[in-house]
Scaffold this motif. Structure first.
Motif, short mmCIF file in Angstrom:
data_model
loop_
_atom_site.label_atom_id
_atom_site.label_comp_id
_atom_site.label_asym_id
_atom_site.label_seq_id
_atom_site.Cartn_x
_atom_site.Cartn_y
_atom_site.Cartn_z
N SER A 214 45.43 -41.64 -36.46
CA SER A 214 45.12 -43.16 -36.40
C SER A 214 43.71 -43.71 -36.89
O SER A 214 43.78 -44.79 -37.39
CB SER A 214 44.91 -43.35 -34.89
OG SER A 214 46.38 -42.86 -34.14
N ASP B 58 44.32 -44.10 -40.72
CA ASP B 58 45.22 -45.14 -40.82
C ASP B 58 44.16 -46.46 -40.71
O ASP B 58 44.57 -47.36 -41.49
CB ASP B 58 46.29 -45.22 -39.81
CG ASP B 58 47.29 -43.97 -39.95
OD1 ASP B 58 47.48 -43.44 -41.12
OD2 ASP B 58 48.16 -43.83 -39.07
N THR C 238 40.67 -45.75 -28.43
CA THR C 238 42.16 -45.71 -28.23
C THR C 238 42.63 -47.29 -28.39
O THR C 238 43.51 -47.64 -29.24
CB THR C 238 42.91 -45.03 -27.33
OG1 THR C 238 42.71 -43.41 -27.54
CG2 THR C 238 44.41 -45.03 -27.39
N ARG D 91 44.76 -49.16 -31.39
CA ARG D 91 46.08 -49.55 -31.13
C ARG D 91 45.99 -51.01 -31.55
O ARG D 91 46.90 -51.40 -32.16
CB ARG D 91 46.67 -49.53 -29.75
CG ARG D 91 46.74 -48.08 -29.12
CD ARG D 91 47.32 -47.96 -27.81
NE ARG D 91 47.50 -46.57 -27.60
CZ ARG D 91 47.86 -46.13 -26.32
NH1 ARG D 91 47.81 -46.78 -25.33
NH2 ARG D 91 48.16 -44.73 -26.14
N ASP E 184 49.73 -50.71 -33.28
CA ASP E 184 50.59 -49.42 -32.98
C ASP E 184 50.21 -48.97 -31.62
O ASP E 184 49.28 -48.44 -31.32
CB ASP E 184 50.26 -48.42 -34.27
CG ASP E 184 50.97 -47.24 -33.94
OD1 ASP E 184 51.81 -46.86 -33.06
OD2 ASP E 184 50.79 -46.10 -34.73
N ALA F 188 49.06 -45.42 -31.22
CA ALA F 188 47.67 -44.71 -32.00
C ALA F 188 46.65 -44.13 -30.86
O ALA F 188 46.63 -44.48 -29.80
CB ALA F 188 47.17 -46.06 -32.47
#
Length: 162
Positions: free
Chosen positions: A96, A99, A120, A124, A129, A132
């Motif tokens: 993640s 990304d 987190t 996200r 996402d 993630a």
């Protein structure tokens, strides 16, 4: 006299702008990096010593340790602020975070503080996402502590694009 100095500095930046041919995103990043942090570097040093040294180090390219010990679970935090997310060479980021680094995400003070408070959740939202995940298990729950950490890291090693 202070007004004259500020006007002269602004004029110099405006006149130099065409030479840089910066995009709007670049200009925003530079402006954010030049803005004084909202935290206190001295307090940030204490927060770093208490919460970050286990996993992170701030080490110059020539090997001088500015903060931390031998923490290598997280990336070296030298010079990351104002720069792109997940850009520390040879560090094995989670999927993640990789990304996020492929987006235009950068370590502005706002994003850095938000990431520290909920790694987190920040990923996200940044990636849009719900799956993630961050490998960083520790959170800095106090937004002022996170801002102080930003100020401390900025004082140690401001981002300098190559």
């Amino acid at each position: 006299m202070k007004t004259f100095g500020a006007i002269a500095a602004a004029a110099a930046l405006i006149l130099a702008a065409p030479a840089f041919a910066a995009t709007e995103k670049d200009e925003a990043s530079i402006e954010a990096a030049m803005t004084a942090p909202g935290g206190d570097a001295t307090t940030g040093e204490a927060v770093f010593a208490k919460q970050c040294v286990t996993c992170h180090v701030v080490e110059t390219p020539d090997g001088e340790t500015l903060a931390g010990k031998r923490g290598r679970l997280g990336p070296n935090l030298y010079g990351i602020l104002g720069g792109p997310v997940s850009a520390v060479a040879d560090f094995r980021y989670g999927k993640s975070m990789v990304d996020a680094g492929e987006t235009d995400a950068e370590w502005t003070e706002e994003d850095f503080v938000a990431y520290l408070q909920d790694p987190t959740g920040w990923l996200r939202e940044t990636l849009d996402d719900s799956d993630a995940r961050s490998k960083m298990a520790w959170k800095v729950s106090d937004p002022q502590d996170a801002a102080d950490l930003y100020a401390y890291l900025q004082a140690l090693a401001p981002y300098k694009p190559e």
